[in-house]
Design an enzyme around this catalytic site. Sequence first.
Site, PDB file in Angstrom:
ATOM      1  N   SER A  28     -15.947 108.989  20.502  1.00  0.00           N
ATOM      2  CA  SER A  28     -15.486 110.083  21.083  1.00  0.00           C
ATOM      3  C   SER A  28     -16.451 111.288  20.988  1.00  0.00           C
ATOM      4  CB  SER A  28     -14.136 110.666  20.159  1.00  0.00           C
ATOM      5  OG  SER A  28     -14.341 110.942  18.777  1.00  0.00           O
ATOM      6  N   GLU A  99     -14.042 113.404  11.227  1.00  0.00           N
ATOM      7  CA  GLU A  99     -14.595 112.026  11.125  1.00  0.00           C
ATOM      8  C   GLU A  99     -14.247 111.486   9.656  1.00  0.00           C
ATOM      9  OE1 GLU A  99     -15.876 110.200  13.598  1.00  0.00           O
ATOM     10  OE2 GLU A  99     -15.948 112.248  14.693  1.00  0.00           O
TER      11      GLU A  99
HETATM   12  C1  SIN Z   1     -18.783 108.945  17.009  1.00  0.00           C
HETATM   13  O1  SIN Z   1     -18.272 109.263  18.142  1.00  0.00           O
HETATM   14  O2  SIN Z   1     -20.112 109.006  17.001  1.00  0.00           O
HETATM   15  C2  SIN Z   1     -17.943 108.513  15.942  1.00  0.00           C
HETATM   16  C3  SIN Z   1     -16.741 107.856  16.095  1.00  0.00           C
HETATM   17  C4  SIN Z   1     -15.593 108.745  16.954  1.00  0.00           C
HETATM   18  O3  SIN Z   1     -15.379 109.781  16.597  1.00  0.00           O
HETATM   19  O4  SIN Z   1     -15.103 108.076  17.895  1.00  0.00           O
END
Ligand code: SIN
Length: 191
Positions: A28, A99
């Site tokens: 994301s 996160e």
């Molecule tokens: C990221 O996007 O780097 C980590 C995972 C996420 O938040 O989808």
Amino acid sequence: MAHDTQHINKQRQNLDAFDEIWVFGYGSLIYKVDFPYLKSSVAHLYGYERRFWQGSHDHRGTPENPGRVLTLTPVPQARCFGRAFQVEREVFDHLDHREKNGYLREIVEIELVTENRIVEGLVYIASPENAAFLGEASSDDIARQIYHSSGPSGPNRDYVFQLADALREHNEIDAHVFDIESAICRIHEQK
Ligand code: SIN
């Protein structure tokens, strides 16, 4: 390891030791950039691939009905496409909160494609040791779980569609992501 990794992440790296702080996004963080940054670059991380193996109790699912989101798994010779952002230290208050469901900040070498250089930076990875980790499953099972999950950040399937669209915009093929996307569409058509 507990679900909430915010506290652990705060103590993991001395961010003062970095001249510039880069963070690599592969999920994301590629398409939902809700934080200020100084610069961004198309980027690669070598030796990893994306997988929908991490449970989401807080964004794309609930504690009773967790969704599935991405983490990275080590794969020799692999190259993971993403976006890297140069950020100020304070941004990690926000990112660590975003996160927090099992992800730990790791230090990695990031290839900044746009800048044509390699930097040491940070990436959030959810390892099999974290309590929210779900692990491997067939594409159909992963797609079914995603299709039926939704959380405060919206339907789990939108996480997949937005990422797949972002990858297509960059002419990037990711067999795992596109497989899950197709399986979700098949489930939808059968309804
Ligand atoms: C990221 O996007 O780097 C980590 C995972 C996420 O938040 O989808």
